[in-house]
Design an enzyme around this catalytic site. Structure first.
Site, PDB file in Angstrom:
ATOM      1  N   LEU B  69       0.817  -1.219   0.000  1.00 35.61           N
ATOM      2  CA  LEU B  69       0.000   0.000   0.000  1.00 35.61           C
ATOM      3  C   LEU B  69       0.850   1.269   0.000  1.00 35.61           C
ATOM      4  CD1 LEU B  69      -3.030  -1.042   2.232  1.00 35.61           C
ATOM      5  CD2 LEU B  69      -2.677  -1.333  -0.223  1.00 35.61           C
ATOM      6  N   ARG B  70       2.174   1.102   0.058  1.00 36.08           N
ATOM      7  CA  ARG B  70       3.143   2.174  -0.229  1.00 36.08           C
ATOM      8  C   ARG B  70       3.216   3.300   0.778  1.00 36.08           C
ATOM      9  NH1 ARG B  70       5.753  -1.256  -3.240  1.00 36.08           N
ATOM     10  NH2 ARG B  70       5.022  -1.533  -5.368  1.00 36.08           N
ATOM     11  N   ASP B 157       9.308  -9.362   2.388  1.00 31.81           N
ATOM     12  CA  ASP B 157       8.873  -9.520   0.988  1.00 31.81           C
ATOM     13  C   ASP B 157       9.420  -8.421   0.086  1.00 31.81           C
ATOM     14  OD1 ASP B 157       7.100 -10.755  -1.106  1.00 31.81           O
ATOM     15  OD2 ASP B 157       6.429  -8.671  -1.140  1.00 31.81           O
ATOM     16  N   HIS B 184       9.593 -14.706   0.631  1.00 28.56           N
ATOM     17  CA  HIS B 184       9.747 -14.312  -0.779  1.00 28.56           C
ATOM     18  C   HIS B 184      10.853 -15.227  -1.297  1.00 28.56           C
ATOM     19  CE1 HIS B 184      10.407 -11.169  -4.063  1.00 28.56           C
ATOM     20  NE2 HIS B 184      11.503 -11.886  -4.132  1.00 28.56           N
ATOM     21  N   ASP B 311      -0.569  -9.653  -4.530  1.00 28.44           N
ATOM     22  CA  ASP B 311       0.725  -8.954  -4.629  1.00 28.44           C
ATOM     23  C   ASP B 311       0.531  -7.594  -5.320  1.00 28.44           C
ATOM     24  OD1 ASP B 311       3.369  -8.277  -4.428  1.00 28.44           O
ATOM     25  OD2 ASP B 311       4.109  -9.807  -5.821  1.00 28.44           O
TER      26      ASP B 311
END
Lengths: 314, 431
Positions: B69-70, B157, B184, B311
């Site tokens: 979601l940055r 991740d 990951h 993702d």
């Protein structure tokens, strides 16, 4: 005459007819370079931008001379002198150049696909002068022209391409070009230099250099980038040279009238011995001469004569 | 108490084995009752809201355990608010957000900041804490503190944990605080400078490839470490047939602590989608061969792959409208996920119930969330989908701030019509 396309991005998407047209046009332009006044007025008033993001002497000079012999105005931009160092994107650079109304942008770039990106951004013609490990169409065309001059036709010939095929745009373009015109192609190198699925391009692949050279009509040696030994693609130049370097002994496997090509610049004593490079079968300098003619033909076929049958910008 | 009835829809709730026509009664924030449609008579009364759901799927709110979601740090790509809106539009009522923000979510303070923003978001946003400080793969994060602050899982991740010793320690420690570790799975030395799947397509395009072995080798390592430690391991974005086989084999020998997810794009597209140097088809792990795609679908069908996760990785044109090898990895996925998966169900790739389970109860179980079912008494997180409507993916209508998806222009089946969180409609898209 004119090709019914805006751009030359690769040999993969050129038809046999287009290849024949380019090669026969190039043949007719060769004579211009032998004149005392080496210039025809055909592309007077056209502007060609050579946009080179990678160091190049031969290819850039060749495109520039080709443009000038056609009377076009050629502008050279190399990465170190442009605003690219200020962080401008490829798209912005392309759009800004387009705003100056060139007729053609010739681009060399280290990223595969960069010319395809530019071709989508601009309305003028784009010629790929080498993109990453993808294609180098004008190199393949000059190679084909050179072989055709000596063998009349490419049909039925066996071409062996030896070296770092994985990182070679020259190899990819030549595999497409020679197979489209009826030749068979075998690529050869250490397994680390043969990328997976290369056969899907239409060639055979082998790690055995004798198999590759056996009965070859044409041998194309690829430049070994010595810096790649750091990435352990091969242990060192000595071992590479022993296994894959082309010398008089290995060359005996090929046909008696074999032709030797090298896209340059050569590492003498690594992928090719000095004797072979300077020997009677070597066409390495003919390739360079023909490069100008091929590039004149590309400019002519994209920019020359009328535009009515050409498609609008994609 | 306010009463809402969702009437006559096809309730699909794999957690309870339900698939049929039911009326769903919502009282306040919770499911009050589930009654067979045929035999149920509804007495109209004041304060009663009826949502007609004939011809619709009524599903437990979808859960996406893998989004980016940055926020904080990259708000020009996405914010918690915009990402949550995109989630709601895609039928997701709960999304887990990865730690690779700026700063990295590797300490309580950052987690608290995310939780505060999440409180104003339209869907449940649950943060995932980093495994190592700065995701540098060197030093464990304070996982207990992260959990206390609101993190529901642990992951670096985006960055593989290269050091096997650190991964072992992380699994052991996370197991001790009852958090699932998300792997990951990528061997950095094998992925090297690759920008797409290694194979005939990368060779043709002259792009550096990432071999399947980069994923297989790391998945094998992490499965071994999960079996060694007994801690809960979740393998993110499985992309290879080899990794599917490794997970299947681990589950076959009884490893109940291992779960895995696949993304809608890896289940839908193969590496040919990169053709034309389409940076919107560039992600990590890369789109693989059709053989791998088929193996992923079979993995959903037989339960080897427990979860479908998007993702969701928003990037702006600054990162995407550049040379292919220089473009950022990642595609958005929240808004297209259900339609793509439903398209695969229609193609016969796997059963609808399997797909719904992979987007509801399975992710809830993998991360210990009390969600993913419409059992009476549970929180009323509900998604209503009209499977017969179609829509066209268009940058203009996507809720995400970023538009980096390879599905632009595609017409897809199934439209999310209502997303209900805690009994309240947060997204409404009537016919």
């Amino acid at each position: 005459m004119r090709l019914n396309r805006k751009d030359i991005l690769g040999i993969e998407d050129l038809s046999v007819e287009e290849l024949e047209t380019i090669l026969s046009t190039a043949e007719s332009f060769k004579e211009v370079s032998t004149r005392e006044i080496k210039k025809v007025p055909t592309l007077r008033g056209k502007t060609i931008i050579n946009l080179f993001y990678e160091a190049s002497t031969r290819t850039r000079t060749s495109f520039e001379i080709a443009a000038k012999r056609m009377s076009a105005d050629a502008v050279n931009i190399s990465v170190s002198t442009s605003s690219v160092v200020k962080g401008e994107t490829l798209k912005d650079t392309a759009k800004n150049l387009e705003a100056m109304k060139p007729d053609c942008i010739v681009i060399r770039h280290s990223s595969s696909g960069a010319p395809h990106g530019i071709a989508g951004y601009v309305g003028c013609s784009v010629i790929n002068a080498g993109d990453g490990n993808h294609e180098h169409p004008s190199q393949a065309l000059l190679d084909m022209l050179t072989v055709r001059e000596h063998k009349k036709s490419l049909a039925g010939l066996k071409l062996a391409i030896i070296g770092d095929v994985k990182h070679s745009r020259v190899a990819r373009s030549n595999i497409y070009g020679f197979t489209k015109l009826g030749a068979s192609v075998v690529v050869c190198g250490p397994a680390t230099m043969l990328p997976p699925g290369i056969e899907a391009l239409g060639c055979k692949a082998t790690v055995n250099v004798e198999d590759a050279l056996r009965d070859a009509d044409v041998v194309m040696m690829l430049r070994i980038q010595l810096e790649r030994s750091k990435g352990a693609d091969f242990p060192n130049a000595r071992e590479y040279s022993r296994l894959y370097g082309l010398d008089d002994v290995k060359l005996r496997k090929a046909k008696k009238d074999v032709l030797i090509l090298h896209p340059g610049p050569m590492n003498r004593g690594v992928e090719i011995s000095a004797e072979v490079a300077d020997g009677p079968y070597s066409l390495i300098l003919d390739q360079v001469t023909n490069g100008v003619a091929v590039r004149m033909a590309l400019f002519y076929l994209l920019l020359g004569t009328s535009r009515e049958d050409a498609p609008k910008a994609i | 108490m306010e009463l809402t009835i969702i009437r006559g829809g096809t309730l699909v709730d794999p957690a309870t084995g339900t698939n049929g026509l039911y009326n769903v009664y919502i009282s306040g924030e919770r499911i009050a009752s589930i009654r067979p449609f045929e035999s149920d008579t509804i007495d109209p009364s004041p304060g009663l809201t009826i949502i007609e759901a004939k011809g619709r799927f009524v599903l437990p709110g979808l859960i996406d355990v893998h989004t980016h979601l940055r926020e904080p740090g990259y708000e020009y790509k996405e914010t918690i608010q915009s990402g949550a809106m995109a989630g709601a539009a895609g039928g997701f009522t709960t999304v887990l957000c990865m730690a690779n923000t700026k700063p990295v979510n590797d300490c309580e303070a950052v987690t608290r900041q995310i939780i505060e923003k999440a409180g104003k978001a339209v869907v449940n946003v649950l943060p995932i804490g980093a495994l190592s400080h700065g995701m540098k793969g060197e030093r464990l994060t304070e996982m207990h503190e992260l959990k206390s602050a609101g993190c529901v899982a642990i992951s670096d991740d985006g960055m593989p944990v290269a050091n096997a010793g650190l991964m072992r320690t992380a699994l052991e420690y996370a197991g001790g605080v009852n958090l699932t570790v998300i792997s990951h799975a990528e061997t950095p030395e094998l992925a090297s400078n690759g920008v797409m799947n290694e194979g005939a397509v990368s060779t043709r395009m002259g792009l550096a490839g990432i071999p399947n072995a980069a994923e297989d080798a790391m998945a094998a390592r992490d499965i071994q470490l999960a079996e060694l430690t007994g801690a809960r391991l979740h393998v993110a974005h499985v992309s290879t047939a080899g990794a599917v086989a490794l997970i299947r084999s681990a589950k076959g020998r009884g490893a109940k602590n291992i779960t895995a997810e696949a993304t809608p794009h890896h289940l839908t597209l193969d590496h040919e989608a990169v053709g034309g140097y389409n940076t919107n088809a560039k992600m990590n792990p890369p789109l693989r061969s059709m053989k791998d795609v088929q193996a992923l679908r079979a993995g959903i069908a037989d339960g080897t792959i427990d979860c479908i996760a998007t993702d969701h990785a928003p990037h702006s044109t600054i990162e995407k409208d550049v040379e292919f090898d220089k473009a950022a990895n990642g595609v958005i996925g929240l808004e297209t996920a259900f339609s793509l998966i439903y398209g695969l169900v229609l193609q016969g790739a796997f059963e609808l119930d399997k797909a719904i389970a992979a987007m509801t109860i399975n992710p809830a179980m993998a991360f210990g969330l009390a969600k993913g079912t419409l059992r009476v008494g549970s929180i009323a997180d509900i998604t209503i989908v009209n499977p017969s409507r179609t829509w066209t993916v268009s940058p203009a209508t996507l809720k995400s701030k970023s538009k980096n998806t390879p599905f632009i222009g595609k017409e897809l089946k199934a439209v999310v019509e209502k997303t209900i969180v805690n009994g309240k409609i947060v997204y409404d898209n009537p016919e």
